[in-house]
Design an enzyme around this catalytic site. Structure first.
Site, PDB file in Angstrom:
ATOM      1  N   LEU A   1       1.139  -1.807  -0.186  1.00 42.71           N
ATOM      2  CA  LEU A   1       0.395   0.107  -0.241  1.00 42.71           C
ATOM      3  C   LEU A   1       0.733   1.143  -0.152  1.00 42.71           C
ATOM      4  CD1 LEU A   1      -2.751  -0.948   2.923  1.00 42.71           C
ATOM      5  CD2 LEU A   1      -2.931  -1.083   0.400  1.00 42.71           C
TER       6      LEU A   1
ATOM      7  N   HIS B   1      -3.843   4.582  -2.328  1.00 46.18           N
ATOM      8  CA  HIS B   1      -4.522   2.939  -1.263  1.00 46.18           C
ATOM      9  C   HIS B   1      -5.200   4.097  -0.547  1.00 46.18           C
ATOM     10  CE1 HIS B   1      -1.662   0.281  -3.616  1.00 46.18           C
ATOM     11  NE2 HIS B   1      -2.517  -0.270  -3.875  1.00 46.18           N
TER      12      HIS B   1
ATOM     13  N   GLN C   1      -4.556 -12.314 -12.953  1.00 44.56           N
ATOM     14  CA  GLN C   1      -4.718 -11.463 -13.311  1.00 44.56           C
ATOM     15  C   GLN C   1      -3.314 -11.259 -13.859  1.00 44.56           C
ATOM     16  OE1 GLN C   1      -5.873  -8.644 -10.028  1.00 44.56           O
ATOM     17  NE2 GLN C   1      -5.079  -6.768 -11.114  1.00 44.56           N
TER      18      GLN C   1
ATOM     19  N   SER D   1       2.859   4.502  -8.019  1.00 45.14           N
ATOM     20  CA  SER D   1       2.005   2.912  -7.635  1.00 45.14           C
ATOM     21  C   SER D   1       3.013   1.792  -7.204  1.00 45.14           C
ATOM     22  CB  SER D   1       2.836   2.648 -10.110  1.00 45.14           C
ATOM     23  OG  SER D   1       2.406   1.242  -9.533  1.00 45.14           O
TER      24      SER D   1
HETATM   25  O1  PAF Z   1      -5.565  -2.609  -9.292  1.00 45.16           O
HETATM   26  C1  PAF Z   1      -5.973  -3.490  -8.026  1.00 45.16           C
HETATM   27  O2  PAF Z   1      -5.079  -3.705  -7.355  1.00 45.16           O
HETATM   28  C2  PAF Z   1      -5.964  -4.872  -8.226  1.00 45.16           C
HETATM   29  O3  PAF Z   1      -6.241  -4.646 -10.143  1.00 45.16           O
HETATM   30  C3  PAF Z   1      -7.413  -5.456  -7.596  1.00 45.16           C
HETATM   31  C4  PAF Z   1      -8.499  -4.541  -8.192  1.00 45.16           C
HETATM   32  C5  PAF Z   1      -6.726  -4.791  -6.789  1.00 45.16           C
HETATM   33  C6  PAF Z   1      -7.901  -6.471  -8.436  1.00 45.16           C
HETATM   34  O4  PAF Z   1      -6.984  -7.233  -7.670  1.00 45.16           O
END
Ligand code: PAF
Length: 274
Positions: A29, A33, A57, A181
């Site tokens: 984080l 965030h 993902q 990021s």
């Molecule tokens: O943006 C992110 O951190 C991720 O793509 C998410 C939305 C938590 C899904 O894993």
């Protein structure tokens, strides 16, 4: 702050809390965030945040194994930010044995990150839909830094009729313009100095487009300027802000989006135009 690691613990915590705002994350984080958490909190509901590094993902050649993880540090940050609940599912909780269901996304997922990272948005949509089903939030907060992701999730929620409001939250930037990021920590010192060139190039391109210059020429020059700054541009595009289809002018809501590799780090950014 309550911490839930199993669906049973989550159910008990959700019963105690009532309606919640939700911030899904993959951890590591940063201030971006925490800005999502603060925005959710300001809306007046208790905030639940999830931390789950979602394997589906990431592509086979991507950084799943070395994606930054700092559970203790993240929990501390969430607690200080005033989060009411942290949801930390294990992989088995999210993808039970014999799981066989995933979400296929098209439309805003078709190009850009979707083309460069096959399967990425299916993984995102699937895990976000699962998280929504588990947490059952009133509203969910997503950073505009991942503009395409916000459009893909919004499309999915509309298409599947999911009872959650998607709230896009503006990108948090460093003083020199670099979008925050989790992957910025992988930039070397020299790369970190050069990284704001992406935001600068987008800002200049937006000004030129708004001044009426030819869009294709400006996009070409922007790619060149990124290459001169030591980046390997993947795409720089003017797109419809919600469908993500490329557009040639400013008759519709428009977004300038870009991705470029700097060393080993893939940088993403986007800004509104017009
Ligand atoms: O943006 C992110 O951190 C991720 O793509 C998410 C939305 C938590 C899904 O894993």
């Amino acid at each position: 702050m309550m911490i839930a690691r199993t669906l049973e613990e989550l159910r008990a915590a959700r019963e105690a809390l009532g309606p919640v705002g939700f911030v899904p994350t993959m951890g590591a984080l940063h201030a971006g965030h925490l800005h999502l958490v603060a925005t959710a909190k300001a809306a007046g509901l208790p905030v639940a945040a999830s931390i789950f590094v979602n394997p589906t993902q990431f592509g086979p050649k991507e950084d799943f194994a070395r994606y930054p993880r700092d559970e203790a540090g993240d929990l501390d940050k969430l607690e200080r930010a005033g989060c009411a609940l942290a949801w930390l599912p294990g992989v088995g909780e999210m993808y039970p044995p014999h799981h066989a269901t995933s979400i296929h996304v098209n439309g805003p997922a078709a190009h850009w990150e979707g083309a460069s990272r096959p399967g990425h948005f299916s993984g995102v949509a699937t895990v976000v839909a699962k998280l929504f089903g588990q947490v059952r939030p009133e509203a969910a907060y997503f950073g505009e830094k991942d503009w395409q992701q916000v459009q893909v999730v919004s499309r999915m929620v509309a298409d599947l009729g999911l009872p959650v409001r998607i709230v896009p939250v503006p990108t948090v930037r460093e003083a020199d313009g670099l979008a925050l990021s989790s992957r910025n920590r992988y930039l070397t010192e020299a790369e970190r100095k050069g990284a704001p060139a992406l935001y600068k190039a987008l800002t200049q391109a937006a000004e030129q487009i708004m001044a009426g210059k030819e869009v294709a020429a400006i996009l070409h020059l922007t790619r060149q300027s990124l290459a001169q700054a030591g980046m390997v541009p993947d795409y720089v595009a003017l797109v419809h802000a919600h469908t993500l289809e490329p557009i040639a002018g400013l008759a519709q809501p428009a977004r300038l989006i870009a991705a470029a590799k700097l060393g080993a780090v893939r940088l993403l950014d986007n800004i509104p135009v017009g």
